[in-house]
Design a protein around this motif. Structure first.
Motif, short mmCIF file in Angstrom:
data_model
loop_
_atom_site.label_atom_id
_atom_site.label_comp_id
_atom_site.label_asym_id
_atom_site.label_seq_id
_atom_site.Cartn_x
_atom_site.Cartn_y
_atom_site.Cartn_z
N LYS A 127 32.45 -23.21 -6.07
CA LYS A 127 31.42 -21.96 -6.01
C LYS A 127 32.73 -20.85 -5.67
O LYS A 127 33.60 -21.49 -5.24
N ARG A 128 32.34 -19.99 -5.21
CA ARG A 128 33.10 -18.09 -5.15
C ARG A 128 33.51 -18.67 -3.24
O ARG A 128 32.12 -19.24 -2.80
N ILE A 129 34.44 -18.55 -3.05
CA ILE A 129 35.45 -18.47 -1.70
C ILE A 129 34.58 -17.16 -1.04
O ILE A 129 34.38 -15.96 -1.54
N GLN A 130 34.68 -17.20 0.04
CA GLN A 130 33.78 -16.37 1.66
C GLN A 130 35.06 -15.69 1.58
O GLN A 130 35.19 -16.96 2.64
N PHE A 131 35.69 -15.15 1.40
CA PHE A 131 37.04 -14.38 2.33
C PHE A 131 36.71 -13.80 3.09
O PHE A 131 35.18 -13.31 3.44
N ILE A 132 37.53 -13.29 4.31
CA ILE A 132 37.39 -13.32 5.86
C ILE A 132 37.53 -11.95 6.22
O ILE A 132 39.14 -11.86 5.68
N LYS A 133 36.82 -10.73 6.52
CA LYS A 133 37.58 -9.38 7.08
C LYS A 133 37.73 -8.85 8.08
O LYS A 133 36.37 -9.01 8.79
N ASP A 134 38.53 -8.69 8.70
CA ASP A 134 38.80 -7.94 9.92
C ASP A 134 38.47 -9.30 11.16
O ASP A 134 38.43 -9.13 12.27
N GLY A 135 38.62 -11.10 11.07
CA GLY A 135 38.68 -11.71 11.11
C GLY A 135 37.26 -12.05 12.19
O GLY A 135 37.34 -12.88 13.68
N ASN A 136 36.69 -11.83 11.30
CA ASN A 136 35.11 -11.52 11.78
C ASN A 136 34.26 -12.98 10.53
O ASN A 136 33.84 -12.41 9.66
N ASP A 137 34.13 -13.94 10.72
CA ASP A 137 34.25 -14.83 10.18
C ASP A 137 32.78 -15.17 10.15
O ASP A 137 31.87 -15.99 8.86
N LEU A 138 31.52 -14.01 10.72
CA LEU A 138 29.79 -13.72 11.14
C LEU A 138 29.47 -13.19 9.87
O LEU A 138 28.77 -13.12 9.16
N GLN A 139 30.55 -12.02 9.76
CA GLN A 139 30.37 -10.77 9.50
C GLN A 139 31.57 -10.25 8.37
O GLN A 139 32.50 -11.38 8.19
N ASN A 140 31.43 -9.74 7.94
CA ASN A 140 32.36 -8.63 7.42
C ASN A 140 32.75 -10.22 6.41
O ASN A 140 34.00 -10.11 5.73
N LYS A 141 32.36 -10.54 5.24
CA LYS A 141 32.32 -11.49 4.62
C LYS A 141 32.12 -11.18 2.80
O LYS A 141 31.55 -10.25 2.97
N CYS A 142 33.47 -11.65 2.00
CA CYS A 142 33.19 -11.54 0.80
C CYS A 142 33.15 -12.32 -0.12
O CYS A 142 34.33 -12.78 -0.03
N ASN A 143 32.65 -12.39 -1.26
CA ASN A 143 33.22 -13.14 -1.79
C ASN A 143 33.79 -13.22 -3.54
O ASN A 143 32.95 -11.68 -3.70
N PHE A 144 34.61 -13.17 -4.32
CA PHE A 144 34.88 -13.48 -5.23
C PHE A 144 35.39 -14.58 -6.02
O PHE A 144 35.21 -15.51 -5.71
N ASP A 145 34.89 -13.87 -7.46
CA ASP A 145 35.14 -15.52 -8.48
C ASP A 145 36.29 -15.25 -8.42
O ASP A 145 37.63 -14.35 -9.32
N CYS A 146 37.09 -16.51 -7.93
CA CYS A 146 38.74 -16.70 -7.93
C CYS A 146 38.71 -18.18 -8.64
O CYS A 146 38.13 -18.80 -8.54
N PHE A 147 39.75 -18.32 -9.08
CA PHE A 147 40.24 -19.39 -9.29
C PHE A 147 41.95 -20.23 -8.79
O PHE A 147 42.64 -18.60 -8.15
N TYR A 148 42.31 -21.75 -8.52
CA TYR A 148 43.30 -21.43 -8.21
C TYR A 148 44.41 -21.67 -9.15
O TYR A 148 44.09 -22.50 -10.19
N TYR A 149 45.39 -20.75 -9.01
CA TYR A 149 46.38 -20.74 -10.28
C TYR A 149 47.61 -22.15 -9.85
O TYR A 149 48.39 -21.07 -9.51
N CYS A 150 47.75 -22.93 -11.03
CA CYS A 150 48.98 -23.81 -10.13
C CYS A 150 50.02 -23.86 -11.77
O CYS A 150 49.43 -23.19 -12.49
N TRP A 151 51.16 -23.56 -11.64
CA TRP A 151 52.25 -23.29 -11.91
C TRP A 151 53.47 -24.63 -11.68
O TRP A 151 54.08 -24.15 -10.24
N LYS A 152 54.28 -25.82 -12.46
CA LYS A 152 54.81 -26.47 -12.30
C LYS A 152 54.78 -27.61 -11.18
O LYS A 152 55.41 -28.19 -10.58
N ILE A 153 53.24 -27.82 -11.38
CA ILE A 153 52.63 -28.31 -9.94
C ILE A 153 52.38 -29.83 -10.72
O ILE A 153 52.05 -30.59 -9.68
N ASN A 154 52.32 -29.82 -12.01
CA ASN A 154 52.20 -31.63 -12.53
C ASN A 154 51.07 -31.67 -12.71
O ASN A 154 50.90 -33.01 -12.83
#
Length: 163
Positions: A127-154
């Protein structure tokens, strides 16, 4: 919706990575490598990686003027992705980066990795990652559609779906 060059869009560079985002992929991060968490943010991301058992370099040094560790594992500033990817390839530095899923469609990603001997691989979160803004874990969250991009990880496969 904000345009790509507005001040609103630039604010998206300061969303921090929650610990669970690294927990989700800890089995794919090489244990025998020194990780360079190259983008300091609030400083917590490097601590999260250390807490789950990795040897991590995480300081406020300029990414573009340094080359540390064996592998970069980071959530870089989204507005600097093109420059960051170019630098990592120039350094021949393996990486796992959290980036917007839409970056896979850009010409610069295509052109940079289509000719590389090592393929770009992707880990897709459940699911989307809930990123944290301004150090507040309970508020100011925002989710973006993200992937983990990997290179040379095999990774075992070029696309891995997290369960």
């Amino acid at each position: 919706m904000a345009g790509f060059h507005t001040k609103t869009f630039l604010k998206h560079d300061d969303y921090m990575t929650p610990k669970y985002a690294w927990d989700n992929i800890k089995g794919f991060i090489p244990k025998d490598k020194v990780i360079w968490e190259a983008f300091y943010g609030d400083g917590k991301s490097g601590n999260h990686l250390k807490e789950i058992g990795f040897n991590v370099i995480h300081d406020k040094d300029d990414f573009f003027e340094n080359d540390k560790g064996d592998i970069v594992v980071s959530n870089p500033p989204f507005t600097k992705v093109k420059e960051i990817l170019n630098r990592l390839v120039e350094l021949d530095k393996p990486f796992i980066l959290i980036l917007p899923s839409s970056k896979i469609h850009t010409q610069y990603v295509r052109n940079l990795f289509i000719e590389q001997k090592d393929k770009l691989q992707i880990i897709i979160p459940r699911k989307r990652i809930q990123f944290i803004k301004d150090g507040n874990d309970l508020q100011n969250k925002c989710n973006f559609d993200c992937f983990y991009y990997c290179w040379k990880i095999n990774l075992e496969r070029d696309i891995i779906w997290l369960k």
